[in-house]
Design a protein around this motif. Structure first.
Motif, mmCIF file in Angstrom:
data_model
loop_
_atom_site.group_PDB
_atom_site.id
_atom_site.type_symbol
_atom_site.label_atom_id
_atom_site.label_comp_id
_atom_site.label_asym_id
_atom_site.label_seq_id
_atom_site.Cartn_x
_atom_site.Cartn_y
_atom_site.Cartn_z
ATOM 1 N N ILE A 16 0.840 -1.206 0.000
ATOM 2 C CA ILE A 16 0.000 0.000 0.000
ATOM 3 C C ILE A 16 0.869 1.249 0.000
ATOM 4 O O ILE A 16 0.626 2.197 -0.756
ATOM 5 C CB ILE A 16 -0.952 -0.006 1.217
ATOM 6 C CG1 ILE A 16 -2.040 -1.061 1.032
ATOM 7 C CG2 ILE A 16 -1.586 1.377 1.413
ATOM 8 C CD1 ILE A 16 -2.925 -1.260 2.255
ATOM 9 N N ARG A 17 1.910 1.255 0.834
ATOM 10 C CA ARG A 17 2.809 2.423 0.866
ATOM 11 C C ARG A 17 3.487 2.612 -0.479
ATOM 12 O O ARG A 17 3.653 3.744 -0.942
ATOM 13 C CB ARG A 17 3.860 2.246 1.972
ATOM 14 C CG ARG A 17 3.325 2.446 3.379
ATOM 15 C CD ARG A 17 4.453 2.619 4.376
ATOM 16 N NE ARG A 17 5.317 1.451 4.440
ATOM 17 C CZ ARG A 17 5.102 0.412 5.240
ATOM 18 N NH1 ARG A 17 4.041 0.381 6.043
ATOM 19 N NH2 ARG A 17 5.929 -0.612 5.250
ATOM 20 N N ARG A 18 3.860 1.502 -1.108
ATOM 21 C CA ARG A 18 4.541 1.617 -2.406
ATOM 22 C C ARG A 18 3.620 2.228 -3.461
ATOM 23 O O ARG A 18 3.999 3.184 -4.142
ATOM 24 C CB ARG A 18 5.031 0.246 -2.873
ATOM 25 C CG ARG A 18 5.491 0.225 -4.332
ATOM 26 C CD ARG A 18 6.332 -0.960 -4.676
ATOM 27 N NE ARG A 18 6.429 -1.168 -6.108
ATOM 28 C CZ ARG A 18 7.075 -0.382 -6.966
ATOM 29 N NH1 ARG A 18 7.691 0.699 -6.531
ATOM 30 N NH2 ARG A 18 7.094 -0.669 -8.248
ATOM 31 N N ALA A 142 -4.755 -6.164 -5.457
ATOM 32 C CA ALA A 142 -5.995 -5.486 -5.841
ATOM 33 C C ALA A 142 -6.837 -5.126 -4.615
ATOM 34 O O ALA A 142 -6.814 -4.003 -4.146
ATOM 35 C CB ALA A 142 -6.789 -6.358 -6.812
ATOM 36 N N GLU A 143 -7.570 -6.097 -4.077
ATOM 37 C CA GLU A 143 -8.556 -5.797 -3.039
ATOM 38 C C GLU A 143 -7.957 -5.104 -1.808
ATOM 39 O O GLU A 143 -8.561 -4.171 -1.257
ATOM 40 C CB GLU A 143 -9.270 -7.088 -2.613
ATOM 41 C CG GLU A 143 -10.025 -7.799 -3.718
ATOM 42 C CD GLU A 143 -11.358 -7.149 -4.040
ATOM 43 O OE1 GLU A 143 -11.388 -5.926 -4.286
ATOM 44 O OE2 GLU A 143 -12.370 -7.865 -4.040
ATOM 45 N N ALA A 144 -6.791 -5.563 -1.368
ATOM 46 C CA ALA A 144 -6.187 -4.980 -0.166
ATOM 47 C C ALA A 144 -5.724 -3.546 -0.385
ATOM 48 O O ALA A 144 -5.570 -2.782 0.572
ATOM 49 C CB ALA A 144 -5.014 -5.846 0.306
ATOM 50 N N LEU A 145 -5.491 -3.168 -1.640
ATOM 51 C CA LEU A 145 -5.036 -1.811 -1.958
ATOM 52 C C LEU A 145 -6.181 -0.813 -2.011
ATOM 53 O O LEU A 145 -5.971 0.388 -1.815
ATOM 54 C CB LEU A 145 -4.332 -1.797 -3.324
ATOM 55 C CG LEU A 145 -3.169 -2.738 -3.569
ATOM 56 C CD1 LEU A 145 -2.703 -2.583 -5.022
ATOM 57 C CD2 LEU A 145 -2.028 -2.481 -2.614
ATOM 58 N N VAL A 146 -7.380 -1.301 -2.296
ATOM 59 C CA VAL A 146 -8.481 -0.424 -2.697
ATOM 60 C C VAL A 146 -8.852 0.649 -1.673
ATOM 61 O O VAL A 146 -8.980 1.826 -2.041
ATOM 62 C CB VAL A 146 -9.711 -1.270 -3.095
ATOM 63 C CG1 VAL A 146 -10.983 -0.441 -3.079
ATOM 64 C CG2 VAL A 146 -9.489 -1.864 -4.478
ATOM 65 N N PRO A 147 -9.067 0.323 -0.389
ATOM 66 C CA PRO A 147 -9.508 1.382 0.528
ATOM 67 C C PRO A 147 -8.571 2.588 0.562
ATOM 68 O O PRO A 147 -9.026 3.734 0.448
ATOM 69 C CB PRO A 147 -9.575 0.661 1.885
ATOM 70 C CG PRO A 147 -9.862 -0.769 1.518
ATOM 71 C CD PRO A 147 -9.064 -1.004 0.271
ATOM 72 N N ARG A 207 3.391 -8.588 -5.284
ATOM 73 C CA ARG A 207 4.395 -7.605 -5.717
ATOM 74 C C ARG A 207 4.340 -7.406 -7.226
ATOM 75 O O ARG A 207 4.472 -6.279 -7.731
ATOM 76 C CB ARG A 207 5.785 -8.077 -5.292
ATOM 77 C CG ARG A 207 5.986 -8.177 -3.776
ATOM 78 C CD ARG A 207 7.428 -8.524 -3.435
ATOM 79 N NE ARG A 207 7.559 -8.931 -2.043
ATOM 80 C CZ ARG A 207 7.753 -10.179 -1.618
ATOM 81 N NH1 ARG A 207 7.867 -11.167 -2.515
ATOM 82 N NH2 ARG A 207 7.852 -10.450 -0.342
ATOM 83 N N THR A 208 4.148 -8.503 -7.958
ATOM 84 C CA THR A 208 4.084 -8.417 -9.418
ATOM 85 C C THR A 208 2.907 -7.550 -9.859
ATOM 86 O O THR A 208 3.032 -6.717 -10.778
ATOM 87 C CB THR A 208 3.956 -9.821 -10.034
ATOM 88 O OG1 THR A 208 5.114 -10.589 -9.686
ATOM 89 C CG2 THR A 208 3.838 -9.748 -11.548
ATOM 90 N N LEU A 209 1.764 -7.725 -9.202
ATOM 91 C CA LEU A 209 0.581 -6.937 -9.583
ATOM 92 C C LEU A 209 0.746 -5.471 -9.204
ATOM 93 O O LEU A 209 0.294 -4.579 -9.933
ATOM 94 C CB LEU A 209 -0.667 -7.523 -8.936
ATOM 95 C CG LEU A 209 -1.492 -8.463 -9.828
ATOM 96 C CD1 LEU A 209 -2.073 -7.702 -11.020
ATOM 97 C CD2 LEU A 209 -0.664 -9.630 -10.331
ATOM 98 N N VAL A 210 1.407 -5.192 -8.096
ATOM 99 C CA VAL A 210 1.636 -3.789 -7.723
ATOM 100 C C VAL A 210 2.588 -3.136 -8.721
ATOM 101 O O VAL A 210 2.410 -1.973 -9.091
ATOM 102 C CB VAL A 210 2.165 -3.686 -6.277
ATOM 103 C CG1 VAL A 210 2.691 -2.285 -5.980
ATOM 104 C CG2 VAL A 210 1.037 -4.022 -5.298
#
Length: 234
Positions: A16-18, A142-147, A207-210
């Motif tokens: 998330i920070r990244r 995806a989902e964990a990043l959304v909020p 990590r790949t998706l981020v």
């Protein structure tokens, strides 16, 4: 807290920070983004999101038991507006209506290279016969990043004078996607319980998706994205 659970939470916070340090996301959070940039984002995000039910269905087809399938099916039903709430609207219709408020459409819109890569990367992971790939991608990527991510996007729209009700798709997902991420996280912990190698696959997938999402955001600043946004508004 289970050590695997703790590792996933720590990795989630790091990712998330990244992604929040990306230039586009930072400009949203700081109120320096332009409305034209946000319109480009709306089109490209819409093209990526249009595949979301396919990501879910592909992942569900590879889960080890019906119990896990049913847990993810709740997310799918919510996306389709079939969660039992008579007021529920399919999320793709909410998105289409949101685009209309900006005189945008996905019809004939072209994806940037970054958007195509993000779609292909997510689909590849979710289709993999080892569900660890898809679980890590869909949860950590995806989902964990959304909020946090959508909260920054909403700040950008607010700074541009856009009423919150005009971007309700993002508000809805800020409120509900924490629960989706937790559901997938619990499946991930269970899957890795007897095989630590699965956990490493999940973390690497996230990590790949981020990384792919970072490139997706970077492409929004390109002349190509601007041209595609102009076509979507035509």
């Amino acid at each position: 807290m289970d050590l695997r659970h703790a590792l996933l939470e720590t990795t989630k916070d790091t990712l998330i920070r990244r992604i929040r340090s990306n230039g586009f996301v930072t400009r949203c959070r700081d109120g320096q983004v332009t409305l034209d940039e946000l319109k480009r984002f709306l089109v490209q995000q819409g093209l990526y999101s249009a595949y979301f039910t396919r990501y879910l269905c592909a992942l569900m087809s590879n889960l080890p038991s019906n119990h896990e399938v049913l847990e993810l099916a709740e997310n799918l039903f919510e996306e389709l507006g079939l969660d039992g709430n008579v007021k529920s609207t399919p999320h793709h219709l909410i998105y289409r209506n949101m685009l209309g408020r900006f005189d945008l459409t996905l019809q004939d819109a072209e994806a940037t290279p970054g958007t195509l890569a993000l779609i292909d990367t997510m689909l590849w992971h979710c289709r993999h016969n080892n569900p660890a790939f898809g679980l890590g991608a869909l949860c950590l990527g995806a989902e964990a990043l959304v909020p946090a991510l959508y909260a920054d996007v909403l700040a950008g729209f607010k700074a541009c004078g856009v009423p919150s009700e005009d971007v309700d798709f993002f508000r809805i997902h800020v409120e509900c996607d924490d629960g989706h991420a937790e559901t997938i996280r619990d499946i991930m912990v269970s899957l890795a319980k007897d095989d630590d190698a699965q956990m490493e696959i999940m973390l690497r997938a996230g990590r790949t998706l981020v990384d792919a999402r970072w490139n997706f955001f970077d492409d929004l600043a390109s002349p190509v994205a601007a041209r595609f946004a102009a076509l979507a508004a035509a």
